[in-house]
Design an enzyme around this catalytic site. Sequence first.
Site, PDB file in Angstrom:
ATOM      1  N   GLU A 193      23.426  -8.348  -5.380  1.00 55.44           N
ATOM      2  CA  GLU A 193      24.497  -8.978  -6.173  1.00 55.44           C
ATOM      3  C   GLU A 193      25.649  -9.401  -5.259  1.00 55.44           C
ATOM      4  OE1 GLU A 193      24.045  -9.485  -9.239  1.00 55.44           O
ATOM      5  OE2 GLU A 193      22.325  -8.153  -9.539  1.00 55.44           O
ATOM      6  N   GLU A 241      27.056 -13.325  -4.532  1.00 53.41           N
ATOM      7  CA  GLU A 241      28.394 -13.843  -4.864  1.00 53.41           C
ATOM      8  C   GLU A 241      29.208 -14.207  -3.628  1.00 53.41           C
ATOM      9  OE1 GLU A 241      28.557 -14.456  -7.833  1.00 53.41           O
ATOM     10  OE2 GLU A 241      27.245 -13.007  -8.802  1.00 53.41           O
ATOM     11  N   GLY A 281      27.042  -8.346 -11.513  1.00 50.97           N
ATOM     12  CA  GLY A 281      26.027  -7.308 -11.715  1.00 50.97           C
ATOM     13  C   GLY A 281      24.747  -7.917 -12.204  1.00 50.97           C
ATOM     14  N   GLU A 333      31.739 -19.396 -12.680  1.00 51.81           N
ATOM     15  CA  GLU A 333      32.902 -19.440 -11.825  1.00 51.81           C
ATOM     16  C   GLU A 333      33.061 -18.063 -11.178  1.00 51.81           C
ATOM     17  OE1 GLU A 333      37.556 -20.661 -12.500  1.00 51.81           O
ATOM     18  OE2 GLU A 333      36.186 -20.836 -14.203  1.00 51.81           O
ATOM     19  N   ARG A 374       5.522   6.305 -20.762  1.00 46.92           N
ATOM     20  CA  ARG A 374       5.642   5.366 -21.885  1.00 46.92           C
ATOM     21  C   ARG A 374       5.797   6.094 -23.211  1.00 46.92           C
ATOM     22  NH1 ARG A 374       7.034   0.840 -19.154  1.00 46.92           N
ATOM     23  NH2 ARG A 374       6.242   1.428 -17.110  1.00 46.92           N
TER      24      ARG A 374
END
Lengths: 221, 221
Positions: free
Chosen positions: A61, A65, A45, A114, A4
């Site tokens: 991904e 799709e 993505g 789309e 961090r």
Amino acid sequence: MGLRDYEQPSVTTDIVIFSIIDDDLKVLLIKRGVEPFKDQWALPGGFVRMGEALEDSARRELSEETGLENVYLEQLYTFGDVKRDPRGRVITIAYMALVDGKNIKLKASTDAKEVKWFSVKNLPKLAFDHEKILSYSLKRLRWKFEYTCVGFSLLPKKFTISSLQKIYEIVHNKEFDKRNFRKKLFSLGILKEEGMEEDVGYRPAKLYSLKCSPDKVVEII
Amino acid sequence: MGLRDYEQPSVTTDIVIFSIIDDDLKVLLIKRGVEPFKDQWALPGGFVRMGEALEDSARRELSEETGLENVYLEQLYTFGDVKRDPRGRVITIAYMALVDGKNIKLKASTDAKEVKWFSVKNLPKLAFDHEKILSYSLKRLRWKFEYTCVGFSLLPKKFTISSLQKIYEIVHNKEFDKRNFRKKLFSLGILKEEGMEEDVGYRPAKLYSLKCSPDKVVEII
DNA sequence: ACAAAAGTGTTGAGAGTACACCCATGC
DNA sequence: GCATGGGTGTACTCTCAACACTTTTGT
């Protein structure tokens, strides 16, 4: 020194999905439903989840799709220009998938209004640096076609020699001699006979499958 | 949706620096001065800064360890297994550099107790997944040697044909015929004459430089 | 003259390229 | 029997691989 103590960039995977449809090399794009670049076309993505391997993120991904699993997938390149995403520092690991175009049902996912196949010869303007990513993938695709068996991944498991030849002609955008193409392929010893085509309106062709891994290095052309 | 809605991994670059020293292919390793893996050998690397391009991060590491700039550098692959770093999720983008081994003065940097060239035939146990990264780089190196001019980057700007041949023999770990090697190289038309060697204790050889980019695709062997 | 590395040609085998016709099937 | 794509062989060229001796320079 702990993790961090450094500011952390965001990490995404983007995926270039190629297929041959209607005798043309196509790539799958989504129309973005959210800002930034809302309503523009982009590569599918998304963010890498904390407990998720990079390739799993790309496969997720892909599956969102196309519904496809077990397809050829390869890591391409990592793009990390400081200003590639207007939201802040986002590094993306680009993957390339090759899928058999038949029998794919596209489904619009949450982030996409789309989903559509585009010919690589006729692409819309793309969001982010996705044009750069796509042009890089095309180079890699053509190149891997010459030196490996990846091209077979654009076909069903069992295929005919002439369907394979057509794939090569489309990707390289030139014609090959039928006899020489067959001679070369048989000489490589990577094909297994799988019976005959059925119910075609002409002389049925022999079917073959690939004996080796798609990544195997052989000079096909 | 904002970037902070997702947990963010850390991102580093690691760099595999190859050179030929004492007729042997070597890779540069550092002995880690901090936890985790304190006192173990590892590839040089570090966190990517927020405003820094990925390649710049790799070049910075390279320069910190070797003082070199303007060397051949290429992105290799991105490794992101969930458990590759015990501190948490760390994704690393691996780069490969090829440097001319002569005239390098190594300097220990802040994170490193020691910096040393190791023969690839005789490597110590490495921290993190660096053995995987290194083995991947070696494959890529050998492969790029066959199909591109990258090998020239391991030599000074002006070099002799036999020094080049030696590089190829070391990387591929086999011998080549002198006449065939020269014939092939000249036929590629990538060499420019640059005068003669001087002050060597035997017949001086012609010097050449590379006319094209190291990435140019040519089948050298 | 000798040590050390530079430089140079030829031949045979195999791969790549160009090229045209007959075959099996469904209708 | 015809339309459709499937399947086959040969000759030429070019590239790759194997192979050994002469040349130049410094000492």
